[in-house]
Design an enzyme around this catalytic site. Structure first.
Site, PDB file in Angstrom:
ATOM      1  CE1 TYR A  75      -4.089   1.918   0.314  1.00 24.90           C
ATOM      2  CE2 TYR A  75      -2.608   3.414   1.469  1.00 24.90           C
ATOM      3  CZ  TYR A  75      -3.812   3.178   0.827  1.00 24.90           C
ATOM      4  OH  TYR A  75      -4.711   4.190   0.681  1.00 24.90           O
ATOM      5  CG  PHE A 127      -7.051  17.214 -24.736  1.00 23.60           C
ATOM      6  CD1 PHE A 127      -7.170  16.688 -26.011  1.00 23.60           C
ATOM      7  CD2 PHE A 127      -7.400  16.406 -23.658  1.00 23.60           C
ATOM      8  CE1 PHE A 127      -7.618  15.388 -26.212  1.00 23.60           C
ATOM      9  CE2 PHE A 127      -7.830  15.106 -23.859  1.00 23.60           C
ATOM     10  CZ  PHE A 127      -7.947  14.593 -25.136  1.00 23.60           C
ATOM     11  CB  THR A 128     -11.910  16.929 -24.476  1.00 20.57           C
ATOM     12  OG1 THR A 128     -11.025  15.813 -24.331  1.00 20.57           O
ATOM     13  CG2 THR A 128     -12.240  17.123 -25.950  1.00 20.57           C
ATOM     14  CG  ASP A 218      -1.178  17.830 -21.989  1.00 19.85           C
ATOM     15  OD1 ASP A 218      -0.557  16.761 -21.818  1.00 19.85           O
ATOM     16  OD2 ASP A 218      -2.373  17.865 -22.310  1.00 19.85           O
ATOM     17  CE  LYS A 261      -3.571  10.164 -24.531  1.00 17.14           C
ATOM     18  NZ  LYS A 261      -4.397  10.167 -23.309  1.00 17.14           N
ATOM     19  NE  ARG A 385     -11.634  14.605 -30.303  1.00 18.25           N
ATOM     20  CZ  ARG A 385     -11.498  14.203 -29.018  1.00 18.25           C
ATOM     21  NH1 ARG A 385     -10.316  13.957 -28.517  1.00 18.25           N
ATOM     22  NH2 ARG A 385     -12.552  14.065 -28.249  1.00 18.25           N
ATOM     23  CG  PHE A 452     -16.334  13.806 -27.047  1.00 24.15           C
ATOM     24  CD1 PHE A 452     -16.181  14.939 -26.258  1.00 24.15           C
ATOM     25  CD2 PHE A 452     -15.433  12.771 -26.902  1.00 24.15           C
ATOM     26  CE1 PHE A 452     -15.159  15.023 -25.331  1.00 24.15           C
ATOM     27  CE2 PHE A 452     -14.406  12.840 -25.979  1.00 24.15           C
ATOM     28  CZ  PHE A 452     -14.272  13.970 -25.188  1.00 24.15           C
TER      29      PHE A 452
END
Ligand code: F0G
Length: 460
Positions: A75, A127-128, A218, A261, A385, A452
């Protein structure tokens, strides 16, 4: 015959395969209707080639899978956390690490810590999930990307750059104290995976420092951005992307990261930063929303896979093969005259749905329909998009109407072969030839947030 271009190939080979289901046209017609013409609502087993996203869809290496067996599932104080921390310090260069379950977990924590309600947040396009968290924290997002980024046919090497004049104007008009921070996405996902140059980053970083505004990177695909700097920016041709990437990060104060990514894993993310006080704040918040500060919603094995993925992703040969695969597909479509965002970007090729379906108005969701029709054509799944992704203005409730109305063909890392790309391109070209037979959509169900993902449509 001499070859026109020097060819390339992947610096890895396939050791394990996953069979794909082949489907028929009537089957796919039924499935897309059932899914409300939303490719997010298809079952993945009904998809042949899945280009929905490059997020978490990557193939891990034997080295990463071996790391999964080394998971320390304690943990508190997992060994894998310390391995990850050491690699973040070495490869990204930030001092402190807060792991999160994925990118939006990182965005949530950082937005809460840095934004006071009513403050502005600047960014190079949105970005969303990033914008959603900034707005949920009471921030007002302001796009300061260069105008060219909104125009698909313009080709320039660094089409993701911040418009320095727009940024300075914002500071002057609103006052630096009313700007929570600037987010730099590099490359810019929604603009077509378009990169940001080192020169631009240096300039905006200097202006931010002068005005006491934090720069938040980001860093989701920042290693791809480093590859573009190496290929396209003067003075970087002979510098390894590891060095370029680290220099780029050094121009920011903090980074949010979706490991799903660049880092070639299926789950994981983090916030990394240099400021102790903000780190303390994030560390106390992460235990409320994600998990203890040494696992942040991840299993020990996930942290190990991400740490090892980081070591692999930063290699020049790997990254060249990654980006050049996307470029190969871009060239197939460009040679066939398909309208696409120029130039070729990092993780995806974006089809200009406004031009592809020039007979369908934006109010009838041309990109949404194009993604649905491409699935029906040959079982390839892509993503809208455009106006659906852009959502509604939080104040007026009106639809945001983005200039870019795109369909994204996104490439998972180390997953598909060149033959898969050929078949996909053929389907797009076949559909293009009969495009004027296709009809638009009307929205029949609209969720409140990030619509979306779950919106449903019918043909008009
Ligand atoms: N930032 C960028 C630039 C992204 O592309 C994503 C995710 C995130 C943040 C959020 O990360 O998904 O781990 O929570 N993009 C995915 C996509 C979903 O398909 O482009 P996450």
């Amino acid at each position: 015959m001499a070859l026109k271009h020097k060819s390339w190939a992947e610096p890895f080979k396939i050791k394990m395969v996953e069979p794909l289901k082949m489907t028929t046209l009537p089957y796919r017609q039924e499935k897309i209707k059932e899914a409300g013409y939303n490719t997010f609502l298809l079952r993945s087993e009904d998809v042949y080639i899945d280009l929905l996203t490059d997020s978490g869809t990557n193939a891990m290496s034997d080295y990463q899978w071996a790391g999964m067996m080394m998971g320390d599932e304690s943990y508190a104080g997992s060994k894998n956390y310390y391995n990850l921390e050491a690699n973040v310090q070495k490869i990204y260069g930030y001092k402190y690490l807060v792991p999160t379950h994925q990118g939006r977990g990182a965005e949530h924590l950082l937005s809460r810590a840095l934004i006071k309600p009513g403050q502005y947040v600047a960014g190079n396009m949105y970005f969303t999930t990033t914008r959603e968290h900034q707005e949920l924290a009471g921030g007002i997002f302001v796009d300061v990307i260069i105008d060219e980024a909104h125009i698909p046919e313009i080709s320039m090497p660094f089409k993701g750059n911040i418009d320095i004049e727009k940024y300075e104007r914002l500071i002057k008009e609103k006052g630096a104290e009313n700007i929570a921070y600037i987010t730099v996405g590099a490359p810019v996902n929604m603009a077509g995976g378009q990169p940001v140059s080192m020169a631009n980053m240096k300039e905006l970083s200097a202006i931010s420092k002068k005005n006491g505004i934090k720069v938040v990177l980001d860093a989701t695909r920042n290693m791809e951005n480093a590859y573009f700097i190496q290929q396209r920016e003067e003075g970087y041709a002979n510098i390894p992307i590891a060095e370029i990437h680290k220099e780029f990060c050094s121009l920011s104060d903090a980074a949010t990261m979706s490991g799903k990514k660049d880092l070639i894993v299926n789950i994981g993310g983090f916030v990394a930063l240099n400021d102790w006080d903000i780190f303390e704040e994030l560390r106390s918040q992460v235990v409320v929303y994600e998990g203890l500060h040494t696992y942040g919603g991840l299993a020990g094995r996930d942290m190990e896979a991400m740490s090892r993925g980081m070591e692999e992703a930063i290699q020049d040969d790997y990254m060249a093969s990654r980006v050049r695969q996307v470029e190969y597909f871009w060239n197939l479509l460009d040679d066939a005259g398909i309208p696409i965002v120029r130039p070729s970007g990092g993780h995806a090729v974006f089809i200009d749905a406004r031009k592809f379906y020039d007979h369908i108005p934006q109010t009838q969701f041309p990109a949404q329909k194009l993604a649905a029709d491409l699935y029906v054509e040959n079982g390839v799944r892509t993503m809208e998009r455009g106006i659906v992704s852009a959502g509604r203005n939080k104040v007026t409730g009106e639809n945001n109407t983005p200039k870019l109305e795109l369909v994204r063909c996104t490439f998972p890392r180390r997953v598909y072969t060149q033959a898969h790309l050929d078949v996909t391109a053929e389907g797009i070209i076949d559909l293009y030839e009969k495009r004027h037979q296709m009809k638009g959509l009307k929205m029949v169900y609209e969720p409140k947030q990030l619509r979306f993902f779950q919106a449903r449509f019918e043909e008009v």
